[in-house]
Design a protein around this motif. Sequence first.
Motif, mmCIF file in Angstrom:
data_model
loop_
_atom_site.group_PDB
_atom_site.id
_atom_site.type_symbol
_atom_site.label_atom_id
_atom_site.label_comp_id
_atom_site.label_asym_id
_atom_site.label_seq_id
_atom_site.Cartn_x
_atom_site.Cartn_y
_atom_site.Cartn_z
ATOM 1 N N VAL A 3 0.872 -1.173 0.000
ATOM 2 C CA VAL A 3 0.000 0.000 0.000
ATOM 3 C C VAL A 3 0.910 1.224 0.000
ATOM 4 N N ASP A 4 0.833 1.971 -1.078
ATOM 5 C CA ASP A 4 1.671 3.159 -1.223
ATOM 6 C C ASP A 4 0.898 4.396 -0.798
ATOM 7 N N VAL A 5 1.585 5.314 -0.171
ATOM 8 C CA VAL A 5 0.975 6.586 0.216
ATOM 9 C C VAL A 5 1.824 7.718 -0.358
ATOM 10 N N ASP A 6 1.201 8.893 -0.425
ATOM 11 C CA ASP A 6 1.863 10.046 -1.024
ATOM 12 C C ASP A 6 2.355 11.054 0.004
ATOM 13 N N PHE A 7 1.927 10.912 1.252
ATOM 14 C CA PHE A 7 2.275 11.870 2.290
ATOM 15 C C PHE A 7 1.995 11.246 3.647
ATOM 16 N N VAL A 8 2.849 11.526 4.637
ATOM 17 C CA VAL A 8 2.639 11.035 5.997
ATOM 18 C C VAL A 8 2.907 12.181 6.969
ATOM 19 N N VAL A 9 2.016 12.342 7.941
ATOM 20 C CA VAL A 9 2.220 13.315 9.008
ATOM 21 C C VAL A 9 2.047 12.579 10.333
ATOM 22 N N GLY A 10 2.912 12.874 11.303
ATOM 23 C CA GLY A 10 2.853 12.190 12.583
ATOM 24 C C GLY A 10 3.007 13.121 13.765
ATOM 25 N N ILE A 11 2.289 12.795 14.811
ATOM 26 C CA ILE A 11 2.345 13.511 16.095
ATOM 27 C C ILE A 11 2.672 12.496 17.169
ATOM 28 N N SER A 12 3.516 12.876 18.121
ATOM 29 C CA SER A 12 3.853 12.052 19.267
ATOM 30 C C SER A 12 4.445 10.721 18.805
ATOM 31 N N SER A 13 3.967 9.607 19.351
ATOM 32 C CA SER A 13 4.522 8.324 18.904
ATOM 33 C C SER A 13 4.250 8.100 17.413
ATOM 34 N N GLY A 14 3.218 8.751 16.890
ATOM 35 C CA GLY A 14 2.948 8.691 15.456
ATOM 36 C C GLY A 14 4.072 9.301 14.637
ATOM 37 N N ALA A 15 4.819 10.247 15.207
ATOM 38 C CA ALA A 15 5.965 10.838 14.510
ATOM 39 C C ALA A 15 7.069 9.797 14.339
ATOM 40 N N LEU A 16 7.330 9.045 15.398
ATOM 41 C CA LEU A 16 8.342 7.986 15.310
ATOM 42 C C LEU A 16 7.921 6.931 14.295
ATOM 43 N N LYS B 182 17.760 7.258 5.608
ATOM 44 C CA LYS B 182 16.630 6.616 4.921
ATOM 45 C C LYS B 182 15.368 7.472 5.047
ATOM 46 N N VAL B 183 15.221 8.148 6.168
ATOM 47 C CA VAL B 183 14.079 9.035 6.376
ATOM 48 C C VAL B 183 14.255 10.293 5.532
ATOM 49 N N ILE B 184 15.420 10.895 5.634
ATOM 50 C CA ILE B 184 15.700 12.137 4.919
ATOM 51 C C ILE B 184 15.589 11.945 3.406
ATOM 52 N N ASP B 185 16.094 10.837 2.903
ATOM 53 C CA ASP B 185 16.113 10.574 1.461
ATOM 54 C C ASP B 185 14.854 9.895 0.931
ATOM 55 N N SER B 186 13.891 9.606 1.790
ATOM 56 C CA SER B 186 12.682 8.915 1.355
ATOM 57 C C SER B 186 11.929 9.735 0.312
ATOM 58 N N PRO B 187 11.387 9.065 -0.705
ATOM 59 C CA PRO B 187 10.579 9.785 -1.693
ATOM 60 C C PRO B 187 9.190 10.167 -1.166
ATOM 61 N N ILE B 188 8.818 9.631 0.009
ATOM 62 C CA ILE B 188 7.509 9.949 0.597
ATOM 63 C C ILE B 188 7.658 11.193 1.473
ATOM 64 N N PRO B 189 6.962 12.282 1.138
ATOM 65 C CA PRO B 189 7.024 13.479 1.990
ATOM 66 C C PRO B 189 6.484 13.174 3.383
ATOM 67 N N LEU B 190 7.164 13.710 4.366
ATOM 68 C CA LEU B 190 6.849 13.465 5.772
ATOM 69 C C LEU B 190 6.835 14.786 6.516
ATOM 70 N N GLU B 191 5.922 14.912 7.472
ATOM 71 C CA GLU B 191 5.947 16.018 8.424
ATOM 72 C C GLU B 191 5.735 15.449 9.815
ATOM 73 N N ILE B 192 6.505 15.966 10.757
ATOM 74 C CA ILE B 192 6.261 15.652 12.164
ATOM 75 C C ILE B 192 6.155 16.972 12.914
ATOM 76 N N GLY B 193 5.370 16.968 13.964
ATOM 77 C CA GLY B 193 5.204 18.166 14.770
ATOM 78 C C GLY B 193 5.981 18.071 16.064
ATOM 79 N N VAL B 194 6.646 19.160 16.410
ATOM 80 C CA VAL B 194 7.288 19.301 17.722
ATOM 81 C C VAL B 194 6.823 20.630 18.311
ATOM 82 N N TYR B 195 6.691 20.665 19.618
ATOM 83 C CA TYR B 195 6.267 21.881 20.296
ATOM 84 C C TYR B 195 7.497 22.649 20.761
#
Length: 179
Positions: free
Chosen positions: A30-43, A102-115
């Motif tokens: 299952v391929d996705v085009d974007f991932v955003v994570g908060i808290s443990s979801g960021a990891l 591997k995270v930095i070079d991933s073709p899947i755009p990622l966003e994580i939130g930090v306070y």
Amino acid sequence: MSKLGLVLEGGGLRAAYTAGVLRWFKDNNVDVDFVVGISSGALLATLFVANERDALKQLAVDYASKKENVGWSPMLRELAPVGYNFLFKEIVQNKLKLDMDKVIDSPIPLEIGVYDMYDQQTLWLTNKDLDQEWKFVHAACVLPIAGRAVRIGKKRYLDAGLTSMISIDRSLPMDVIVT
């Protein structure tokens, strides 16, 4: 054509369920085009975009509830009830030797939130903004009171769940269907 995005919330030990779903996605291509994570979801988001299928289970199931990570042991060692330093230094970096490239070079755009405790606002970081020592991902997971804020440069950061529990709004500008 529609795009598919994942929004991964936190939940501490409940992340085992999310990790299982993400492993299923990997197993079933299952391929996705974007991932955003908060808290443990960021990891978990970083592991997903890095294609670290086995680490998803290891971190969310095998290590999350270890006595070194939750309870009296981290209270004595880290002066907090959750051993975030243990998890990120001993497990993520030393035992699993997870590769931030591997995270930095991933073709899947990622966003994580930090306070950002200094500016008192959520800072959204992309794959390219993350550091080799996993400090921003570490900070993204640290719940107030359960752990100590992570110092990066002259600032301190915590879990962005303080302001954004489920960050669906971050995926809307990406024009994706959120799951």
